[in-house]
Design an enzyme around this catalytic site. Sequence first.
Site, PDB file in Angstrom:
ATOM      1  N   PHE A  45       0.859  -1.184   0.000  1.00 25.47           N
ATOM      2  CA  PHE A  45       0.000   0.000   0.000  1.00 25.47           C
ATOM      3  C   PHE A  45       0.904   1.246   0.000  1.00 25.47           C
ATOM      4  O   PHE A  45       1.842   1.321   0.780  1.00 25.47           O
ATOM      5  CB  PHE A  45      -0.907  -0.021   1.231  1.00 25.47           C
ATOM      6  CG  PHE A  45      -2.018   0.984   1.169  1.00 25.47           C
ATOM      7  CD1 PHE A  45      -3.188   0.698   0.497  1.00 25.47           C
ATOM      8  CD2 PHE A  45      -1.887   2.217   1.777  1.00 25.47           C
ATOM      9  CE1 PHE A  45      -4.220   1.632   0.433  1.00 25.47           C
ATOM     10  CE2 PHE A  45      -2.903   3.155   1.723  1.00 25.47           C
ATOM     11  CZ  PHE A  45      -4.080   2.861   1.043  1.00 25.47           C
ATOM     12  N   ASP A  76       1.333  -4.987   8.382  1.00 24.74           N
ATOM     13  CA  ASP A  76       0.165  -4.116   8.227  1.00 24.74           C
ATOM     14  C   ASP A  76      -1.045  -5.033   8.044  1.00 24.74           C
ATOM     15  O   ASP A  76      -1.115  -5.803   7.075  1.00 24.74           O
ATOM     16  CB  ASP A  76       0.369  -3.197   7.013  1.00 24.74           C
ATOM     17  CG  ASP A  76      -0.741  -2.161   6.880  1.00 24.74           C
ATOM     18  OD1 ASP A  76      -1.865  -2.429   7.357  1.00 24.74           O
ATOM     19  OD2 ASP A  76      -0.492  -1.093   6.293  1.00 24.74           O
ATOM     20  N   TYR A 102     -11.410   1.222  10.465  1.00 23.42           N
ATOM     21  CA  TYR A 102     -12.618   1.564   9.691  1.00 23.42           C
ATOM     22  C   TYR A 102     -12.942   0.564   8.599  1.00 23.42           C
ATOM     23  O   TYR A 102     -13.924   0.742   7.894  1.00 23.42           O
ATOM     24  CB  TYR A 102     -12.486   2.970   9.096  1.00 23.42           C
ATOM     25  CG  TYR A 102     -11.202   3.211   8.318  1.00 23.42           C
ATOM     26  CD1 TYR A 102     -11.079   2.779   7.001  1.00 23.42           C
ATOM     27  CD2 TYR A 102     -10.119   3.857   8.897  1.00 23.42           C
ATOM     28  CE1 TYR A 102      -9.903   2.986   6.297  1.00 23.42           C
ATOM     29  CE2 TYR A 102      -8.939   4.066   8.200  1.00 23.42           C
ATOM     30  CZ  TYR A 102      -8.834   3.629   6.906  1.00 23.42           C
ATOM     31  OH  TYR A 102      -7.673   3.820   6.212  1.00 23.42           O
ATOM     32  N   LYS A 103     -12.111  -0.468   8.408  1.00 24.45           N
ATOM     33  CA  LYS A 103     -12.374  -1.441   7.343  1.00 24.45           C
ATOM     34  C   LYS A 103     -13.234  -2.573   7.908  1.00 24.45           C
ATOM     35  O   LYS A 103     -14.369  -2.362   8.300  1.00 24.45           O
ATOM     36  CB  LYS A 103     -11.053  -1.892   6.730  1.00 24.45           C
ATOM     37  CG  LYS A 103     -10.386  -0.744   5.971  1.00 24.45           C
ATOM     38  CD  LYS A 103      -9.016  -1.052   5.410  1.00 24.45           C
ATOM     39  CE  LYS A 103      -8.478   0.153   4.647  1.00 24.45           C
ATOM     40  NZ  LYS A 103      -7.071   0.036   4.288  1.00 24.45           N
ATOM     41  N   ARG A 141     -12.658  -4.290  -7.591  1.00 23.16           N
ATOM     42  CA  ARG A 141     -12.383  -4.981  -6.337  1.00 23.16           C
ATOM     43  C   ARG A 141     -13.681  -5.238  -5.576  1.00 23.16           C
ATOM     44  O   ARG A 141     -14.471  -4.332  -5.355  1.00 23.16           O
ATOM     45  CB  ARG A 141     -11.455  -4.067  -5.526  1.00 23.16           C
ATOM     46  CG  ARG A 141     -10.784  -4.689  -4.351  1.00 23.16           C
ATOM     47  CD  ARG A 141      -9.729  -3.749  -3.793  1.00 23.16           C
ATOM     48  NE  ARG A 141     -10.331  -2.603  -3.095  1.00 23.16           N
ATOM     49  CZ  ARG A 141      -9.785  -1.985  -2.058  1.00 23.16           C
ATOM     50  NH1 ARG A 141      -8.612  -2.383  -1.588  1.00 23.16           N
ATOM     51  NH2 ARG A 141     -10.374  -0.971  -1.487  1.00 23.16           N
TER      52      ARG A 141
END
Length: 426
Positions: free
Chosen positions: A136, A211, A236-237, A385
């Site tokens: 990322f 991560d 928040y995911k 995705r």
Amino acid sequence: MTIPSSREACLALDAADPLAGFRARFHLPAGQIYLDGNSLGVLPLATPERLARVIREEWGEGLIRSWNSPSPESGLGAGWVDAPLRVGERLAPLLGAAPGQVAVADSTSVNLYKLLAMALQLRPERRVIVSEADNFPTDLYIAQGLIAQLGGRHELRLLPAGASLADYRAALDDQAAVLMLSQVSYRSGALHDMRALSAAAHAAGALTLWDLAHSAGALPLALDADGADFAVGCGYKYLNGGPGAPAFLYIARRWQGQATSPLSGWFGHAQPFAFEPDYRPAPDIAQALCGTPPILGLSALEVGIEQFEGVDMAQLRAKSLALSELCIGLVESRLAGQGFVLASPREAARRGSQVCWQHPQAWPICQALIARGVVGDFRAPDILRFGFTPLYLRHVDVWDAVEQLAQVMASDEWRQARFQARGKVT
Ligand SMILES: *Cc1c(COP(=O)(O)O)cnc(C)c1O
């Protein structure tokens, strides 16, 4: 795994799903199939009420007294000051971490900065951070910024996506200080073998920084057993903590007190309220805190984490893979020859909880799908995705989503001008 061959077969799987009851805990907008819980998780039904209580009672009435634990005399006090470690402790079982190693604070990017700096302190004679070119971007940017700040003596050694364990072993030489990886690739959903890679890093004398942005709440984790040294991840995911929820960090107990956070704010001090002029690090995980915790965000995240209580993570993983396999099987059979190329590993054990498709028209197709109520997302340059969140998605949702995709393609709807313009956030 055999793929259900009809919508009815999907409904039958949902009726037999041991996790089916969890769906009722979430607010799911009518008329939508939400396949983007890997980017922003949905709203737990309990969150608005909890936040209203925190705002009206704890903030509105308790004011400054809410920082402390409840007082038997006044009835006021809400333990705000302990929230970063309390919420961390609630999250720890989902990460496979024994108590005292997890805190909730700051953003994933900021936590990466703190923990990467601490890992480099622990390997002062070494100069290399090993990572993945397709990591990322914020992970790479943070490493680049830290390297510049440390005088440019370090190097970021990037392996291509899909590099093997043998490739990592070769890259982990006697200059390697840290192996910094996202366990699940945000772009392809490819899942790294944390145990094998941690062992490879340790054999070379390096440390690991994982991560877990696309892992926490998406698959069973065993940070302690797999030998992780440091880890970070998003609230928040899959954890459903709300937009911009605070992130988490993990420091294995063996490293606590051995290195110091470069952001030496007062909340990481041994005694913040002694107001001493000199920094004295807390001896435990609190050392990784920096400033005053964001109580509203922490309260919402705590509710998100609570939704996992009673969830068997092996069942969650099994359902995640069943939904992913269903997506792959249906897209490949119903949309054969229409340009969709699987960009995720085909082998289930090597996938996180998302399925990605490469398609030259991924952007307008994604927009046309969203207009039909199927919300996935797009990652540049050409990835469509779909994230699978087993607590609130059903097999029939996957069936219906692929049906909508088939209609978008059959109607050529994605060619319409309104689906071509790109927003700032994709
Ligand atoms: C989503 C994500 C982030 C986001 O970091 P923030 O600081 O919360 O913006 C970081 N790393 C990975 C791997 C991600 O998927």
